[in-house]
Design a protein around this motif. Sequence first.
Motif, PDB file in Angstrom:
ATOM      1  N   ALA A 111       0.853  -1.191   0.000  1.00  0.00           N
ATOM      2  CA  ALA A 111       0.000   0.000   0.000  1.00  0.00           C
ATOM      3  C   ALA A 111       0.888   1.241   0.000  1.00  0.00           C
ATOM      4  O   ALA A 111       1.923   1.279   0.675  1.00  0.00           O
ATOM      5  N   TYR A 112       0.469   2.231  -0.771  1.00  0.00           N
ATOM      6  CA  TYR A 112       1.202   3.502  -0.796  1.00  0.00           C
ATOM      7  C   TYR A 112       0.263   4.619  -0.364  1.00  0.00           C
ATOM      8  O   TYR A 112      -0.815   4.794  -0.927  1.00  0.00           O
ATOM      9  N   ALA A 170      -9.492   2.635   3.417  1.00  0.00           N
ATOM     10  CA  ALA A 170      -9.995   2.417   2.056  1.00  0.00           C
ATOM     11  C   ALA A 170      -9.210   1.310   1.354  1.00  0.00           C
ATOM     12  O   ALA A 170      -9.789   0.434   0.692  1.00  0.00           O
ATOM     13  N   ILE A 171      -7.903   1.324   1.505  1.00  0.00           N
ATOM     14  CA  ILE A 171      -7.055   0.316   0.858  1.00  0.00           C
ATOM     15  C   ILE A 171      -7.293  -1.059   1.471  1.00  0.00           C
ATOM     16  O   ILE A 171      -7.405  -2.065   0.761  1.00  0.00           O
ATOM     17  N   GLU A 172      -7.397  -1.119   2.805  1.00  0.00           N
ATOM     18  CA  GLU A 172      -7.622  -2.401   3.486  1.00  0.00           C
ATOM     19  C   GLU A 172      -8.972  -2.997   3.097  1.00  0.00           C
ATOM     20  O   GLU A 172      -9.094  -4.207   2.867  1.00  0.00           O
ATOM     21  N   ALA A 173     -10.002  -2.160   2.996  1.00  0.00           N
ATOM     22  CA  ALA A 173     -11.328  -2.652   2.619  1.00  0.00           C
ATOM     23  C   ALA A 173     -11.309  -3.235   1.213  1.00  0.00           C
ATOM     24  O   ALA A 173     -11.897  -4.291   0.940  1.00  0.00           O
ATOM     25  N   PHE A 174     -10.631  -2.556   0.293  1.00  0.00           N
ATOM     26  CA  PHE A 174     -10.530  -3.052  -1.082  1.00  0.00           C
ATOM     27  C   PHE A 174      -9.763  -4.372  -1.112  1.00  0.00           C
ATOM     28  O   PHE A 174     -10.155  -5.319  -1.804  1.00  0.00           O
ATOM     29  N   GLY A 205      -9.247 -10.029  -2.578  1.00  0.00           N
ATOM     30  CA  GLY A 205      -8.272 -11.113  -2.509  1.00  0.00           C
ATOM     31  C   GLY A 205      -6.824 -10.680  -2.511  1.00  0.00           C
ATOM     32  O   GLY A 205      -5.956 -11.429  -2.973  1.00  0.00           O
ATOM     33  N   TYR A 206      -6.546  -9.496  -2.011  1.00  0.00           N
ATOM     34  CA  TYR A 206      -5.156  -9.043  -1.900  1.00  0.00           C
ATOM     35  C   TYR A 206      -4.697  -9.150  -0.451  1.00  0.00           C
ATOM     36  O   TYR A 206      -5.474  -8.953   0.480  1.00  0.00           O
ATOM     37  N   GLU A 207      -3.427  -9.423  -0.272  1.00  0.00           N
ATOM     38  CA  GLU A 207      -2.815  -9.422   1.047  1.00  0.00           C
ATOM     39  C   GLU A 207      -1.783  -8.295   1.077  1.00  0.00           C
ATOM     40  O   GLU A 207      -0.810  -8.306   0.320  1.00  0.00           O
ATOM     41  N   ILE A 208      -2.007  -7.321   1.931  1.00  0.00           N
ATOM     42  CA  ILE A 208      -1.084  -6.197   2.032  1.00  0.00           C
ATOM     43  C   ILE A 208       0.058  -6.591   2.959  1.00  0.00           C
ATOM     44  O   ILE A 208      -0.132  -6.762   4.159  1.00  0.00           O
ATOM     45  N   ILE A 209       1.249  -6.716   2.403  1.00  0.00           N
ATOM     46  CA  ILE A 209       2.382  -7.178   3.206  1.00  0.00           C
ATOM     47  C   ILE A 209       3.146  -6.015   3.836  1.00  0.00           C
ATOM     48  O   ILE A 209       3.801  -6.196   4.860  1.00  0.00           O
ATOM     49  N   ALA A 256      -5.770   2.136  -8.208  1.00  0.00           N
ATOM     50  CA  ALA A 256      -6.456   3.107  -7.355  1.00  0.00           C
ATOM     51  C   ALA A 256      -7.734   2.433  -6.871  1.00  0.00           C
ATOM     52  O   ALA A 256      -8.607   2.092  -7.678  1.00  0.00           O
ATOM     53  N   VAL A 257      -7.881   2.246  -5.558  1.00  0.00           N
ATOM     54  CA  VAL A 257      -8.963   1.399  -5.058  1.00  0.00           C
ATOM     55  C   VAL A 257     -10.342   2.021  -5.250  1.00  0.00           C
ATOM     56  O   VAL A 257     -11.344   1.314  -5.246  1.00  0.00           O
ATOM     57  N   ASP A 258     -10.416   3.351  -5.405  1.00  0.00           N
ATOM     58  CA  ASP A 258     -11.722   3.961  -5.625  1.00  0.00           C
ATOM     59  C   ASP A 258     -12.187   3.789  -7.064  1.00  0.00           C
ATOM     60  O   ASP A 258     -13.372   3.902  -7.371  1.00  0.00           O
TER      61      ASP A 258
END
Length: 295
Positions: A42-43, A65-69, A74-78, A144-146
């Motif tokens: 995430a940036y 917002a990024i975590e919800a997306f 199906g993404y894992e934010i490392i 861009a998650v939005d």
Amino acid sequence: MSALSELDFRPFSRQYLSNAEANDIAYGRQAMNSKALTQAVAYLRTSSAANVGADKDSERRQGEAIEAFARSTGYEIIESYYDAAVSGADAVTARPGFSAMLERLLSNGVRTILVETASRFARDLIVQETGYEMLKSRGIELIAVDSPDSFVGNTPTANLIRQVLGAVSEFEKAMLVEKLRGARERKRRETGKKVGGRRNYAEIDGGPKLIELAKKLHRYPVNGRRRTLAEVAKALAQAGYLSSAGTQYTPTAVSRMLASTSSMRAKPLRGQARSLSSPLDPVAAEFTGGLCSFG
């Protein structure tokens, strides 16, 4: 700015989530244990130092917002990387957080970056387009998650939308800047005093002393050579002078200090002269011939 010492990046944690949301994520991941999640980073970016801090909304809002997306797709934010008090018009490779993130991505095989909006990546259209193309050429996907198609779509329509959104964001920022400038000018005419706007280094608390020390550090050679701007910035940090974001000053900032004029001179503490036992030790010790006094 340079090096990882200036970097503010933190892995995402439950600080962004309610207990219910955290439980949803845990149960969701258990249900998906047969499906590998796609790893991503995430940036986050905040333009103004005034919006940086635990009591501010910018970082938290972007993180949520990024975590919800991520959990819905199906993404894992490392890891997360955060550029605090960095303008959206700055080239992406000139940002410490982004540069560290890019270095990490190119070494660990992760190829996806999630941002809250396209404008969090860059507000300036040229910076946005060139930054996107640079990532694309390295096989890195930017989402861009939005509006997930803002960057990843390569159709003529997607390219047009990306450019239009970037242009609109740039226009909105320009209009806001113009309105604020007009308001400051009206207030200045009414009061005769400068209102708001970016203060120069001579106007901030301790600014005159900062400027005088920067000029001394740059003026007097060490080991037969003059310090570079980056070395001056490092010496200022060792002396306890940091930017409003709590990071070491950039060479560009040092250059502005050297060009500044200060109406105040640094004065000794009341009743005593500043000595080499002060926090300026690492810097002062390098001066000789009576030049080590900052009084």
